[in-house]
Design a protein around this motif. Structure first.
Motif, mmCIF file in Angstrom:
data_model
loop_
_atom_site.group_PDB
_atom_site.id
_atom_site.type_symbol
_atom_site.label_atom_id
_atom_site.label_comp_id
_atom_site.label_asym_id
_atom_site.label_seq_id
_atom_site.Cartn_x
_atom_site.Cartn_y
_atom_site.Cartn_z
ATOM 1 N N LYS A 39 0.841 -1.205 0.000
ATOM 2 C CA LYS A 39 0.000 0.000 0.000
ATOM 3 C C LYS A 39 0.879 1.259 0.000
ATOM 4 N N LEU A 40 1.914 1.265 0.855
ATOM 5 C CA LEU A 40 2.835 2.398 0.910
ATOM 6 C C LEU A 40 3.610 2.537 -0.399
ATOM 7 N N CYS A 41 3.999 1.409 -0.973
ATOM 8 C CA CYS A 41 4.710 1.457 -2.259
ATOM 9 C C CYS A 41 3.842 2.122 -3.328
ATOM 10 N N GLY A 42 2.556 1.769 -3.340
ATOM 11 C CA GLY A 42 1.641 2.396 -4.283
ATOM 12 C C GLY A 42 1.514 3.881 -4.047
ATOM 13 N N ARG A 43 1.454 4.258 -2.779
ATOM 14 C CA ARG A 43 1.334 5.680 -2.423
ATOM 15 C C ARG A 43 2.555 6.473 -2.880
ATOM 16 N N PHE A 44 3.721 5.818 -2.846
ATOM 17 C CA PHE A 44 4.958 6.496 -3.236
ATOM 18 C C PHE A 44 5.335 6.242 -4.689
ATOM 19 N N GLY A 45 4.408 5.678 -5.455
ATOM 20 C CA GLY A 45 4.625 5.512 -6.882
ATOM 21 C C GLY A 45 5.592 4.409 -7.269
ATOM 22 N N LEU A 46 5.691 3.374 -6.433
ATOM 23 C CA LEU A 46 6.573 2.250 -6.734
ATOM 24 C C LEU A 46 5.746 1.098 -7.302
ATOM 25 N N PRO A 47 5.892 0.792 -8.575
ATOM 26 C CA PRO A 47 5.082 -0.270 -9.196
ATOM 27 C C PRO A 47 5.454 -1.652 -8.655
ATOM 28 N N GLY A 48 4.438 -2.484 -8.452
ATOM 29 C CA GLY A 48 4.652 -3.796 -7.857
ATOM 30 C C GLY A 48 5.368 -4.789 -8.742
ATOM 31 N N ASP A 49 5.241 -4.661 -10.060
ATOM 32 C CA ASP A 49 5.773 -5.674 -10.978
ATOM 33 C C ASP A 49 7.024 -5.242 -11.737
ATOM 34 N N MET A 59 13.446 6.140 -6.535
ATOM 35 C CA MET A 59 12.566 4.993 -6.281
ATOM 36 C C MET A 59 13.262 3.968 -5.390
ATOM 37 N N SER A 60 14.558 3.741 -5.618
ATOM 38 C CA SER A 60 15.310 2.788 -4.800
ATOM 39 C C SER A 60 15.410 3.258 -3.353
#
Length: 199
Positions: A39-49, A59-60
């Protein structure tokens, strides 16, 4: 399990994606919340795949921080967590850290050469030189020794120098302002006071 760490130069295997990292971390840390992490990754614009080798520096950096906090540590140790980030990315990371510090009552140890970041976010500042503690106090008090800091290769926030210059030019300002917001308020009051005297 009670400590989260972000080390400068550390990274995950770049063939993984965010979802795979969530799976690995859940196996390593019983309290790691894969759902909260994603959820936090999505909020910070980090794509799951997306593979990590395709991530930008920003991003890193975000990924390392989110991995370190998603098992609810009581202590978070950050070694130059914003190195290589643009100002927007740096503020996003540090604002998130400040939020966690307040909301989760998490202790944060931040290692940084950015005195502007320290002035804005730190409650206490420890300055070390050659293994010795030189100062251990509130940032405002430490930055009052800006000339001594320069002798060991550190600079105070730019605001500190501006406030000292204004004081020397006759403006009635407090030189203890260390953030832009504090300096703006001090300068505004000094300008208004000067106008009042002229009227």
């Amino acid at each position: 399990e009670k400590i989260g760490v972000v080390l400068a130069g550390s990274s995950f295997y770049d063939g993984l994606n965010v979802r795979q990292i969530a799976s690995v971390m859940e196996q390593m840390y019983p309290q790691f919340s894969g759902g909260e992490f994603l959820k936090l990754c999505g909020r910070f614009g980090l794509p799951g795949d997306k593979k990590l080798r395709e991530f930008s520096t920003g991003m890193s950096a975000k990924l390392k921080l989110l991995t370190a906090i998603s098992h609810n540590p009581r202590l978070l140790i950050l070694d130059e967590p914003t190195a290589g980030l643009d100002p927007k990315g740096r503020d996003e990371i540090l604002d998130q850290i400040a939020y966690l510090h307040q909301q989760r009552d998490m202790t944060v140890i931040l290692v940084s050469h950015s005195m502007e970041d320290i002035a804005k976010y730190a409650d206490r500042l420890i300055v070390m030189n050659k293994g010795q503690v030189l100062y251990n106090d509130r940032p405002k008090m430490v930055f009052s020794h800006y000339q001594e800091l320069e002798q060991i290769g550190l600079a105070a926030p730019q605001v500190t120098y501006i406030m000292h210059d204004l004081k020397e030019k006759g403006f009635d300002v407090k030189v203890t302002a260390t953030t832009v917001a504090e300096a703006a308020e001090e300068i505004m009051q000094a300008v208004q006071a000067r106008r009042g005297r002229k009227e």
